[in-house]
Every structure is written in structure tokens, then in C-alpha cells.
Design an enzyme around this catalytic site. Structure first.
Site, mmCIF file in Angstrom:
data_model
loop_
_atom_site.group_PDB
_atom_site.id
_atom_site.type_symbol
_atom_site.label_atom_id
_atom_site.label_comp_id
_atom_site.label_asym_id
_atom_site.label_seq_id
_atom_site.Cartn_x
_atom_site.Cartn_y
_atom_site.Cartn_z
ATOM 1 N N ARG A 95 35.288 52.399 -38.484
ATOM 2 C CA ARG A 95 35.760 53.167 -37.312
ATOM 3 C C ARG A 95 37.271 53.228 -37.427
ATOM 4 N NH1 ARG A 95 33.836 52.641 -31.097
ATOM 5 N NH2 ARG A 95 32.251 53.969 -32.014
ATOM 6 N N HIS A 122 31.856 61.835 -35.154
ATOM 7 C CA HIS A 122 31.063 60.641 -34.822
ATOM 8 C C HIS A 122 29.610 60.878 -35.262
ATOM 9 C CE1 HIS A 122 30.098 56.878 -33.202
ATOM 10 N NE2 HIS A 122 30.271 57.049 -31.920
ATOM 11 N N GLN A 125 26.616 58.751 -33.967
ATOM 12 C CA GLN A 125 26.228 59.119 -32.601
ATOM 13 C C GLN A 125 25.324 60.360 -32.640
ATOM 14 O OE1 GLN A 125 27.101 57.532 -29.545
ATOM 15 N NE2 GLN A 125 25.434 58.856 -28.930
ATOM 16 N N ASP A 213 31.228 63.555 -22.459
ATOM 17 C CA ASP A 213 31.917 62.381 -23.012
ATOM 18 C C ASP A 213 33.203 62.211 -22.208
ATOM 19 O OD1 ASP A 213 32.858 60.315 -24.637
ATOM 20 O OD2 ASP A 213 33.424 61.624 -26.310
ATOM 21 N N CYS A 253 27.369 59.768 -24.738
ATOM 22 C CA CYS A 253 27.453 58.785 -25.827
ATOM 23 C C CYS A 253 27.808 57.398 -25.311
ATOM 24 C CB CYS A 253 28.478 59.250 -26.857
ATOM 25 S SG CYS A 253 30.115 59.521 -26.164
ATOM 26 N N ARG A 281 20.824 54.320 -31.158
ATOM 27 C CA ARG A 281 21.886 54.090 -32.136
ATOM 28 C C ARG A 281 21.411 53.112 -33.209
ATOM 29 N NH1 ARG A 281 27.209 55.080 -31.127
ATOM 30 N NH2 ARG A 281 27.264 54.459 -33.316
HETATM 31 N N1 CP Z 1 28.985 55.655 -28.305
HETATM 32 C C1 CP Z 1 29.731 54.752 -28.953
HETATM 33 O O1 CP Z 1 30.130 54.956 -30.092
HETATM 34 O O2 CP Z 1 29.967 53.611 -28.246
HETATM 35 P P1 CP Z 1 30.963 52.461 -28.689
HETATM 36 O O3 CP Z 1 32.354 53.017 -28.668
HETATM 37 O O4 CP Z 1 30.759 51.375 -27.668
HETATM 38 O O5 CP Z 1 30.595 51.997 -30.063
HETATM 39 N N1 NVA Z 2 35.324 60.456 -27.719
HETATM 40 C C1 NVA Z 2 35.244 59.036 -27.523
HETATM 41 C C2 NVA Z 2 33.917 58.542 -27.980
HETATM 42 C C3 NVA Z 2 33.662 57.075 -27.802
HETATM 43 C C4 NVA Z 2 32.356 56.641 -28.344
HETATM 44 C C5 NVA Z 2 36.373 58.356 -28.264
HETATM 45 O O1 NVA Z 2 36.696 58.783 -29.380
HETATM 46 O O2 NVA Z 2 36.938 57.417 -27.734
#
Ligand code: CP
Ligand code: NVA
Length: 296
Positions: A95, A122, A125, A213, A253, A281
């Protein structure tokens, strides 16, 4: 060697295969006595835990690595970290803030690289989103997805995934928070039927699923106030759900902010599928890892 940096790294047929595996609880333990490195430059609840448990279910050992520990391009280069971790692990998942980082990891090409969220995408997701939609509707061909809010990393992967599944995509966002020209071109090249509007009700009209989101993604905290103002009126509330199809589902998400992008009555209401979506997930991660290790 296959990587998953964005959901369209998988063909429609490969997506089907990954999702079929995701539905199987007892897959071959392809990770037996092997490791998966999970590098996180940002916080996570779902992604870390679903990936760790998917690795365990495939017989492997997940190793969580905080981004500050490896210090991409500070302590050593992204490439040197990747080369090193590839000597211990069957897969490296990360990430990151900048999408270019996962591209550089993939360019090392020693083990499969999985994007666990970047500023651009993502895909893990999106896999879980498709799984959740299939559980609700079966074949998704001809269905429609409405995404209300920031056309961000989640929205982009969702749109590509829904397009690959034969769904139409409707996006409602303030004009300055829409898809970039590059994203629009990529969606068009993929043949995705996308309609963009600045009116949430127009996007949701007759749709089979409504998705939102957060308005401020991780790394954008400095813009939070300005975004709150820009997204006023983009809440998914009961009036938005009321114009969707009678059996429409609500997806998010997560993490969610009740009273901002979604009303509590929607996310906690009878049409919400956010908890199966979050649990999916793990199933999606198991399906993806199993497939990645088999196609090598
Ligand atoms: N939806 C998602 O990616 O959640 P987290 O940021 O908690 O991993
Ligand atoms: N768009 C959000 C998604 C989190 C899972 C972010 O990037 O923070």
C-alpha cells in the site's frame, strides 16, 4: 510472472477465474512454508487483515512491514527493497502513496507484486466489490453501478471492474473531482459505458448498486476543509437510494463517515451490503493469491 497493479491487469476471463477461486473455501495450500510480504505506507483495517488471513488460509506466513521500516527511497531504493524481499517471499504486496512505486516494484519482476491501494488504484477492493455484486445479482451483464463522490482510486478501479463485468457505470461528482483525461481515455479504451454528472440522483436513477467512498482520501488531509465544501450535497441518503432500482444495494469500501458521504440510515439500513463486502476482501484475496501462484 503476473502482477496486479490495477484491476484491468486481469482480462475478463481471468477475473472470472479469480472470483471462482474466491468462492472456494478450501483451495490448494499453494503458500505452504512460504511467505507474503505486506508493506504498508498508510493505515489499514480491512486490507491488512484480509490479506494476512488469506495467506494463512493458503498455508503461508504473512509478514507485515510498516513503510517507515523499509523507508522506500530514503533508507534504500524501492528496487533494492523489492529484490531483497523477493528472496524471502512468494509474493510482495504494498500500500503506497505514489502508484509509480508499485510499478517500480513490478519492474523488478522477481515475484508477483500486488497493489494494496495507491493514489491511483485499489484493485483488491474492486475484486471484493465484484464478488459482492455477484452474490447479490448473479450475472452482472446489463446491470448499472452508480458511484457518488470523489472519482478517486476506489472509483477508478470500480469503474474498470464493473465495465469488465458488463455493467454500465454512472458517476456523480463535483466537476473538479472527476476522472482525469487519462482515466477517461483508459475507461473508453476498455469499452466501459461511463456517464458522468454532477447530480447524485441522476446517477442513481434505476441503478442496481450505489457506491460511495470518503471525500478526503489518505494523504489528502490538508484538503479536507475545501473538500467538505465541494462535496456538499453529494451524500448518499435515503432520497438517493429511493430513485435506484427497487432491489438496489448500497456499497462502501470503508472506512465510512456517517453524515458526510453516507447517511447512517443507508449504511446501517436494509439495502447495505457493506459487511459482506468487507468480509469478501478476504475471500477475494485468497482467490487472487491462489491464481497468481498458479499462473506463474
Ligand atoms: N477498504 C479498505 O481498503 O480498507 P482499509 O483502508 O481499512 O484497508
Ligand atoms: N479512497 C480512500 C480509500 C480507503 C480504503 C483512500 O485512498 O484513503
Amino acid at each position: 510472472m503476473r502482477h496486479l497493479l490495477e484491476i484491468d491487469d486481469l482480462s475478463a476471463g481471468e477475473l472470472d477465474e479469480v472470483l471462482a477461486r474466491a468462492e472456494q473455501p478450501n483451495l490448494d495450500p499453494v503458500l505452504s512454508a512460504r511467505g507474503v510480504a505486506l508493506v504498508f505506507e498508510k493505515p489499514s483495517t480491512r486490507t491488512r487483515n484480509s490479506m494476512e488471513m488469506a495467506v494463512v488460509q493458503l498455508g503461508g506466513h504473512p509478514v507485515y512491514i510498516h513503510g517507515s521500516e523499509v523507508g522506500f527511497d530514503r533508507r534504500e531504493s524501492v528496487e533494492d527493497v523489492t529484490h531483497t524481499l523477493a528472496g524471502y517471499h512468494a509474493v510482495i504486496a504494498a500500500r503506497v502513496f505514489e502508484h509509480a512505486r508499485v510499478e517500480r516494484m513490478a519492474a523488478v519482476d522477481r515475484v508477483p507484486i500486488v497493489n494494496l491501494l495507491s493514489d491511483a488504484a485499489h484493485p483488491m477492493q474492486a475484486l471484493a466489490d465484484l464478488l459482492t455484486l455477484r452474490q447479490a445479482f448473479g450475472d452482472l451483464t446489463g446491470r448499472a453501478m452508480a458511484y457518488v463522490g470523489d472519482a478517486n482510486n476506489v472509483a477508478r478501479s470500480l469503474a474498470l471492474a464493473c465495465g469488465a463485468a458488463g455493467m454500465a457505470v454512472r458517476v456523480a461528482c463535483p466537476p473538479q473531482y472527476g476522472f482525469s483525461d487519462l482515466d477517461t481515455d483508459r475507461l473508453a479504451a476498455a469499452g466501459v459505458d461511463v456517464m458522468i454528472t454532477d447530480r447524485p440522483h441522476e446517477a442513481a436513477e434505476g441503478c442496481d448498486a450505489v457506491y460511495t467512498d470518503v471525500w478526503t482520501s489518505m494523504g489528502q488531509e490538508d484538503e479536507a476543509e475545501q473538500r467538505q465544501r465541494a462535496f456538499e450535497g453529494f451524500i448518499v441518503d435515503d432520497s438517493v437510494m429511493a430513485v435506484a432500482a427497487a432491489d438496489a444495494v448500497f456499497l462502501h469500501c470503508l472506512p465510512a463517515h456517517r453524515g458526510e458521504e453516507v447517511a447512517a440510515s443507508v449504511i446501517d439500513g436494509p439495502r447495505s451490503r457493506v459487511w459482506p463486502q468487507a468480509q469478501n476482501r478476504m475471500h477475494a484475496a485468497r482467490g487472487l493469491l491462489s491464481w497468481l501462484l498458479d499462473v506463474r
